[in-house]
Design an enzyme around this catalytic site. Structure first.
Site, PDB file in Angstrom:
ATOM      1  N   ASP A   6       0.671  -1.199  -0.047  1.00 50.58           N
ATOM      2  CA  ASP A   6       0.025   0.061  -0.094  1.00 50.58           C
ATOM      3  C   ASP A   6       0.751   1.121   0.068  1.00 50.58           C
ATOM      4  O   ASP A   6       0.335   2.417   0.124  1.00 50.58           O
ATOM      5  CB  ASP A   6      -0.890   0.023   1.302  1.00 50.58           C
ATOM      6  CG  ASP A   6      -1.851  -1.092   1.162  1.00 50.58           C
ATOM      7  OD1 ASP A   6      -2.326  -1.548   0.117  1.00 50.58           O
ATOM      8  OD2 ASP A   6      -2.015  -1.813   2.256  1.00 50.58           O
ATOM      9  N   ASP A   8       4.038   3.698  -1.841  1.00 51.11           N
ATOM     10  CA  ASP A   8       4.592   3.900  -3.117  1.00 51.11           C
ATOM     11  C   ASP A   8       6.187   4.673  -2.733  1.00 51.11           C
ATOM     12  O   ASP A   8       6.966   4.487  -3.456  1.00 51.11           O
ATOM     13  CB  ASP A   8       3.875   4.487  -4.113  1.00 51.11           C
ATOM     14  CG  ASP A   8       2.731   3.998  -4.346  1.00 51.11           C
ATOM     15  OD1 ASP A   8       2.889   2.632  -4.682  1.00 51.11           O
ATOM     16  OD2 ASP A   8       1.772   4.633  -4.719  1.00 51.11           O
ATOM     17  N   LYS A 146      11.124  22.220   7.106  1.00 46.56           N
ATOM     18  CA  LYS A 146       9.997  20.828   7.132  1.00 46.56           C
ATOM     19  C   LYS A 146       9.293  21.115   8.175  1.00 46.56           C
ATOM     20  O   LYS A 146       7.996  20.763   8.031  1.00 46.56           O
ATOM     21  CB  LYS A 146      10.812  19.554   7.211  1.00 46.56           C
ATOM     22  CG  LYS A 146      11.640  19.152   6.166  1.00 46.56           C
ATOM     23  CD  LYS A 146      12.108  17.641   6.349  1.00 46.56           C
ATOM     24  CE  LYS A 146      12.925  17.472   7.452  1.00 46.56           C
ATOM     25  NZ  LYS A 146      13.349  15.971   7.564  1.00 46.56           N
ATOM     26  N   ASP A 171      13.143  12.059  13.287  1.00 48.10           N
ATOM     27  CA  ASP A 171      13.147  11.725  14.475  1.00 48.10           C
ATOM     28  C   ASP A 171      12.876  13.208  15.181  1.00 48.10           C
ATOM     29  O   ASP A 171      12.618  13.455  16.573  1.00 48.10           O
ATOM     30  CB  ASP A 171      14.728  11.840  14.704  1.00 48.10           C
ATOM     31  CG  ASP A 171      15.534  12.901  14.339  1.00 48.10           C
ATOM     32  OD1 ASP A 171      15.506  13.659  13.217  1.00 48.10           O
ATOM     33  OD2 ASP A 171      16.152  13.745  15.235  1.00 48.10           O
TER      34      ASP A 171
END
Length: 236
Positions: A6, A8, A146, A171
């Site tokens: 499930d 990719d 991010k 992390d």
């Protein structure tokens, strides 16, 4: 833990996820205060006390991860200092095996890091890990960390992925929360990013002690445990 059919795309953070965070913690919490303090007549403790305030002011922003910013701010050659410490760069357990297995299962494997391009290049050159990724992406090329809302959508503009069929291993809990808000389905943390420090509990997300926990099966192994012969070996 994961249903690989499930999935990719698999995205990995670098420092504290694939690489032991001890390098970075030692660099920023000892080497930089020691070097910066020496030039100002300060003890390591005094220098660390002053630097902690500067670190805290920029933590989670692109500046925090930027070699150029700290080079200018601290008047230190951060890139050269990292180069001289490169012997401390180390892989976490089972990293190479996992990356090889994911490629063998035809997964798209991406390195998505907040590290400055200078740090990214240094660590890829030292470890040779870059050969395992379809692409390595520094958040500096997208102009946002991010942790920022909008980062994962910006990433889609340069590298397509389907959030519901994507795994992110990181992390940093703030990064995982940002990815969760962006709809990335499979989110995994790291239990002990720095091998020289105690584990860091992360109640919100499942944490990995070792990549063996999510290792896909070896595609060359038959159910009986015997290695399958490669097609090239059976075509005669």
């Amino acid at each position: 833990m994961l249903s690989w059919p499930d999935i990719d795309t698999v995205m990995f953070d670098m420092d504290g996820t694939l690489l032991d965070l001890h390098f970075d913690n030692y660099f920023w919490e000892y080497l930089v205060p020691h070097t910066w303090g020496q030039r100002r007549g300060l003890s390591v403790e005094e220098a660390w006390g002053q630097l902690m305030k500067q670190y805290a002011a920029h933590n989670g922003t692109l500046n925090w991860y930027c070699i150029d910013f700290w080079t200018d701010t601290l008047e230190l050659d951060i890139q050269r200092m990292k180069e001289e410490l490169r012997h401390k760069i180390a892989l976490r357990p089972n990293v190479t095996t996992l990356l090889e297995r994911l490629r063998a299962h035809d997964k798209k494997v991406l390195l998505v890091t907040n590290a400055h391009p200078g740090s990214l290049t240094l660590k890829m050159d030292h470890t040779g890990l870059d050969v395992h990724f379809h692409r390595t992406i520094s958040s500096h090329t997208l102009g946002r960390a991010k942790e920022d809302d909008g980062f994962w959508e910006a990433l889609l503009d340069v590298e397509h992925y389907e959030p519901q069929r994507t795994v992110l291993v990181d992390d940093n809990v703030a990064v995982l929360r940002s990815a969760q808000r962006a709809g990335i389905r499979h989110l995994l943390g790291i239990e002990q990013p720095d091998s020289q420090r105690p584990p860091l509990p992360m109640a919100e997300f499942t944490q990995l002690r070792d990549f063996e926990q999510i290792m896909p099966a070896d595609p060359l192994l038959r159910p009986s445990g015997q290695y399958a012969r490669r097609e090239s070996e059976t075509s005669s």
